[in-house]
Design an enzyme around this catalytic site. Structure first.
Site, short mmCIF file in Angstrom:
data_model
loop_
_atom_site.label_atom_id
_atom_site.label_comp_id
_atom_site.label_asym_id
_atom_site.label_seq_id
_atom_site.Cartn_x
_atom_site.Cartn_y
_atom_site.Cartn_z
N TYR A 25 9.82 -105.56 127.76
CA TYR A 25 10.10 -105.04 126.42
C TYR A 25 8.94 -105.36 125.49
O TYR A 25 9.12 -105.79 124.36
CB TYR A 25 11.41 -105.62 125.89
CG TYR A 25 12.04 -104.77 124.80
CD1 TYR A 25 12.56 -103.52 125.10
CD2 TYR A 25 12.11 -105.22 123.49
CE1 TYR A 25 13.14 -102.73 124.11
CE2 TYR A 25 12.69 -104.44 122.49
CZ TYR A 25 13.20 -103.20 122.81
OH TYR A 25 13.78 -102.41 121.82
N SER A 53 11.44 -111.68 124.50
CA SER A 53 11.79 -110.34 124.04
C SER A 53 13.28 -110.04 124.11
O SER A 53 13.74 -109.01 123.60
CB SER A 53 11.04 -109.30 124.89
OG SER A 53 9.64 -109.45 124.76
N ASP A 83 0.44 -106.03 134.11
CA ASP A 83 -0.04 -105.77 135.47
C ASP A 83 -0.06 -107.04 136.32
O ASP A 83 0.33 -107.02 137.50
CB ASP A 83 -1.46 -105.20 135.43
CG ASP A 83 -1.51 -103.78 134.89
OD1 ASP A 83 -0.49 -103.07 134.99
OD2 ASP A 83 -2.57 -103.38 134.37
N THR A 84 -0.56 -108.13 135.74
CA THR A 84 -0.73 -109.35 136.53
C THR A 84 0.59 -110.02 136.89
O THR A 84 0.65 -110.83 137.82
CB THR A 84 -1.61 -110.36 135.77
OG1 THR A 84 -1.06 -110.55 134.44
CG2 THR A 84 -3.04 -109.84 135.65
N GLN A 86 3.44 -108.17 137.52
CA GLN A 86 4.27 -107.23 138.28
C GLN A 86 4.48 -107.61 139.74
O GLN A 86 5.62 -107.52 140.24
CB GLN A 86 3.71 -105.83 138.17
CG GLN A 86 3.92 -105.18 136.81
CD GLN A 86 3.41 -103.75 136.76
OE1 GLN A 86 3.18 -103.12 137.79
NE2 GLN A 86 3.24 -103.23 135.55
N HIS A 108 1.17 -97.49 134.73
CA HIS A 108 -0.23 -97.67 135.14
C HIS A 108 -0.22 -97.91 136.64
O HIS A 108 0.62 -98.66 137.15
CB HIS A 108 -0.84 -98.86 134.39
CG HIS A 108 -2.28 -99.13 134.71
ND1 HIS A 108 -3.20 -98.12 134.93
CD2 HIS A 108 -2.97 -100.30 134.83
CE1 HIS A 108 -4.39 -98.66 135.16
NE2 HIS A 108 -4.27 -99.98 135.11
N GLY A 134 2.13 -98.54 122.85
CA GLY A 134 3.56 -98.31 122.73
C GLY A 134 4.05 -98.12 121.31
O GLY A 134 4.92 -97.28 121.05
N GLU A 231 -16.08 -98.42 108.72
CA GLU A 231 -16.27 -96.97 108.68
C GLU A 231 -16.07 -96.31 110.04
O GLU A 231 -15.97 -95.08 110.13
CB GLU A 231 -17.66 -96.62 108.14
CG GLU A 231 -17.82 -96.90 106.66
CD GLU A 231 -19.08 -96.27 106.08
OE1 GLU A 231 -19.41 -95.12 106.46
OE2 GLU A 231 -19.74 -96.93 105.26
N SER A 252 -23.22 -85.90 106.67
CA SER A 252 -24.42 -85.30 106.09
C SER A 252 -25.39 -84.85 107.17
O SER A 252 -25.32 -85.31 108.33
CB SER A 252 -25.12 -86.31 105.19
OG SER A 252 -25.68 -87.36 105.96
#
Length: 337
Positions: A25, A53, A83-84, A86, A108, A134, A231, A252
């Site tokens: 989450y 979470s 990822d690490t 999972q 992913h 997300g 900027e 410009s």
């Protein structure tokens, strides 16, 4: 020709007939879960007992269970943990509770592509990857829009893996903007390359180098910050709306001429050569092995680099200037967080 899918190309009833577990989450997890909930999908969020979470998901009105409980309950399991993390989560809590005919999904392709997760042959394995953080996926959805997404099928045990993945894309709002068909290999390798060479690594180093060059040249750090970081958003917004041509139309003639004659001096053949080496490391799996090893060894080098960049002068100067500009809605991340 690219294959794109939109609202009229998918069947929302497919995902509405499923029970969907969202594992994690965080940034993507909250967006997927809330968007699908709002589209009438039966959702459960799967979190470890110690997850910070849990309270947030419950406060958002979502049903929450353990990863194992959510996996056992669901027909579709979307894995949105980092990822690490999972492979361990999959090995300990998802794999023992997968049933034949289930759908295992990812946002992913890292762990499937590099084979740190190897699913059984009797489940569908697919991917739905929104091309935005997300919080932006959720924000755009709430305002009636959608986030362009990628869809891929790695394993089609049911014969309906693509149709089901596209229905999931509908539920998250992806088909409002368009969903591009790809592969796990292509999504993984291009995503990693984009992050490293352009979007995160390339831009960060370019901004820091420009800032340092001006400061070392005797210019005020505050002015250097405005020119090299503040900027940048204005220019990127022009890219986003109309590409390079619109940016050059909007600035410009002096800026456009400087673009043509000086840009290739800064990002020239040497930079492109290094980009090719970065891509080669991704394609060969060298980067994946390096990142996995870094995590397994306690992230010593990762934490050192993170701390060094959090302490960079451009961050200290920028924090002070952003605090004077409440209209930019400044966010502060403290070193070590």
């Amino acid at each position: 020709m690219a294959t794109m899918y939109y609202e009229n190309d998918v069947n929302p009833k497919l995902i509405k007939a499923k029970k969907v577990a969202v594992i994690g989450y965080g940034s993507q997890g909250h967006a997927h879960a809330l968007n699908m909930r709002d589209n009438g999908v039966n959702i459960m969020v799967g979190l470890r007992e110690s997850s910070k979470s849990r309270a947030k998901a419950e406060a958002d009105g979502l049903r929450v269970g353990t990863v194992a409980t959510a996996t056992e309950w669901a027909d579709v399991i979307m894995v949105l943990a980092p990822d690490t993390m999972q492979p361990e989560i999959y090995r300990e809590e998802i794999a023992p509770n997968l049933a034949p005919g289930d759908t295992l999904m990812f946002a992913h392709g890292f762990n499937i592509h590099y084979e740190t997760i190897v699913p059984p042959g009797d489940v569908d394995v697919s991917l739905l990857a929104p091309k935005a953080p997300g919080h932006r996926v959720r924000q755009v959805f709430v305002h009636g829009g959608g986030t362009p997404s990628l869809v891929a099928v790695y394993q089609d045990a049911s014969g309906q893996a693509l149709d089901n993945a596209l229905s999931y894309a509908w539920a998250t709002g992806g088909t409002r903007a368009g969903v591009l068909l790809t592969t796990f290999k292509e999504e993984t390798e291009t995503d990693l390359f984009g992050e490293q060479a352009v979007l995160c690594g390339g831009v960060s180093e370019l901004v820091k180098a420009g800032f340092e060059t001006l400061v070392e040249g005797g210019y005020q750090p505050e002015l250097a910050y405005f020119e090299t970081m503040h900027e940048l958003k204005l220019i990127v917004d022009l890219f986003y709306q109309g590409g390079l041509n619109y940016m050059r139309y909007s600035v410009s003639d002096t800026a456009e001429y400087g673009d043509y004659v000086s840009g290739p001096r800064v990002v020239g053949e040497q930079a492109k050569y290094e980009m090719k080496q970065v891509l080669a490391d991704i394609q060969s799996g060298k980067f994946a092995r390096q990142w996995i090893a870094e995590n397994e060894s306690g992230r010593v080098e990762f934490n050192r680099m993170r701390q060094a960049d959090q302490d960079h002068m451009i961050e200290r100067v920028g924090a002070k200037l952003r605090a004077m500009m409440p209209f930019v809605e400044p966010v502060e991340v403290k070193p070590g967080e």
